[in-house]
Design an enzyme around this catalytic site. Structure first.
Site, PDB file in Angstrom:
ATOM      1  N   ASN A   1       0.820  -1.205   0.000  1.00 11.26           N
ATOM      2  CA  ASN A   1       0.000   0.000   0.000  1.00 11.26           C
ATOM      3  C   ASN A   1       0.859   1.263   0.000  1.00 11.26           C
ATOM      4  O   ASN A   1       0.932   1.974  -1.000  1.00 11.26           O
ATOM      5  CB  ASN A   1      -0.938   0.003   1.211  1.00 11.26           C
ATOM      6  N   ASP A   2       1.517   1.533   1.103  1.00 12.98           N
ATOM      7  CA  ASP A   2       2.241   2.800   1.241  1.00 12.98           C
ATOM      8  C   ASP A   2       3.427   2.910   0.289  1.00 12.98           C
ATOM      9  O   ASP A   2       3.754   4.009  -0.168  1.00 12.98           O
ATOM     10  CB  ASP A   2       2.720   2.975   2.689  1.00 12.98           C
ATOM     11  N   VAL A   3       4.062   1.785  -0.055  1.00 16.46           N
ATOM     12  CA  VAL A   3       5.267   1.844  -0.890  1.00 16.46           C
ATOM     13  C   VAL A   3       4.942   2.035  -2.364  1.00 16.46           C
ATOM     14  O   VAL A   3       5.852   2.161  -3.187  1.00 16.46           O
ATOM     15  CB  VAL A   3       6.132   0.573  -0.710  1.00 16.46           C
ATOM     16  N   VAL A   4       3.629   2.062  -2.714  1.00 13.60           N
ATOM     17  CA  VAL A   4       3.226   2.323  -4.105  1.00 13.60           C
ATOM     18  C   VAL A   4       2.292   3.531  -4.182  1.00 13.60           C
ATOM     19  O   VAL A   4       1.600   3.723  -5.185  1.00 13.60           O
ATOM     20  CB  VAL A   4       2.545   1.082  -4.736  1.00 13.60           C
TER      21      VAL A   4
ATOM     22  N   ALA B   1       0.325   3.488   7.178  1.00  8.23           N
ATOM     23  CA  ALA B   1       0.537   4.930   7.317  1.00  8.23           C
ATOM     24  C   ALA B   1      -0.777   5.643   7.606  1.00  8.23           C
ATOM     25  O   ALA B   1      -0.788   6.800   8.006  1.00  8.23           O
ATOM     26  CB  ALA B   1       1.162   5.507   6.047  1.00  8.23           C
TER      27      ALA B   1
END
Length: 326
Positions: free
Chosen positions: A252-255, A293
């Protein structure tokens, strides 16, 4: 204990803060240090030892509570470094060279890894530990959640299987959802089927994907994924523009493209995998809940993105069956 509870979603991933938190932490830490100095100076009162143990335990909990779930990989790495320092200190007390050397190695490597992970997130360790990352202000949350009126498109496993089977190049982006579902072996099986059909398959690994340092690398190695197929972020990003389908499994957060495009986002400036540059993005996700996040991901509302909802292992299993039938 707190890191475990946040990763298992027993408590919320958002930072837990209250007024005067740093002052309270400082008082607890200072009192614990004072008790330790008193004991080291020759104090033989038993209550001093109990006080030190209780205060140290309380400080450990209070230290981790204000750190958001998205920062848990960095915190776990730092806590591992602390265990090395504790082992080395024990070695000095017991005059055991093995404990001293092994403890210093663990402490040094854990510290270096913590610093490297902070750099991978474009944030300082001080910001990770004391910045209450994830406690988004109302204006910041509104900016981060802006989707320009877009809507989410969902797809069935049959449709996604067709996309994958007739693609020229597929990139798999693993995340924590893959680890929770233990779907690494199924993903490898799906990749093998696609390669038999002439599809080029690789894996894009973000430095802080998952909840521990090197989490994704370990899981994929366990599934015997060929090492040359694992691409680090700097190597993977230039390839997305030439990729037909990106399969995001539980990340989720890394993309999240807000890290690149939205200055109002709390993750702005964090290097990400540029999956939105591919022709099609398929996201395997249990629900539309935000990641650790705690912010929305506009990638999910991108016209090029389709969502395949459900447990990652079950979804990949359906994709395997449908690809076999093509």
């Amino acid at each position: 204990m707190v890191a475990f509870a946040k990763l298992q979603e027993l408590i919320g991933g958002r930072p837990i803060t209250y007024p005067g938190q740093q002052l309270v932490n400082g008082l607890v830490f200072g009192t614990a240090v004072a008790a330790g100095i008193t004991i080291a100076a020759g104090g033989e009162e038993q209550w001093l030892m109990w006080a030190l143990l209780v205060l140290a335990s309380i400080f450990g909990v209070l230290f981790v509570l204000p750190i958001g779930g998205a920062d848990m990989p960095v915190v776990i790495s730092l806590l591992n470094a602390f265990t090395g320092l504790a082992a080395a200190a024990t070695g000095f007390e017991l005059e055991n060279n093995v404990l001293i050397v092994s403890g210093m190695l663990v402490g040094a490597s854990g510290t270096l890894l913590t610093v490297m992970m902070g750099r991978a997130m474009n944030r300082s360790i001080t910001n990770v530990l004391f910045g209450a990352f994830g406690q988004v202000s109302s204006s910041g949350a509104a900016a981060a959640a802006s989707t320009d009126g877009g809507s989410v498109r969902s797809a069935g496993a049959e449709d996604v299987a067709v996309m994958l089977a007739y693609a020229h190049k597929v990139v798999v982006v693993p995340g924590y959802g893959l680890a929770v579902a233990q779907a690494q072996h199924d993903v490898r099986q799906l990749a093998d089927l696609l390669e038999e059909k002439g599809v080029e398959v690789s894996y894009a690994i973000h430095p802080v994907a998952g909840r521990m340092p090197g989490h994704m690398n370990v899981l994929l190695a366990e599934a015997n994924v060929p090492y040359p197929q694992l691409k680090e972020m700097d190597e993977a990003n230039p390839e997305f523009g030439r990729t037909d389908v990106v399969l995001v499994v539980g990340a989720n957060d890394v993309v999240n493209p807000d890290a690149r495009n939205n200055e109002g986002s709390p993750i702005y400036g964090m290097p990400i995998l540029n999956v939105d540059q591919a022709q099609t993005v398929v996201v395997l996700k249990r629900s539309m809940n935000p990641g650790f996040a705690g912010i929305e991901n506009p990638l999910f509302f991108n016209p090029k993105t389709v969502m395949l909802f459900g447990d990652a292992k079950e979804s990949v299993g359906k994709l395997i069956e449908d690809v076999k039938g093509l």
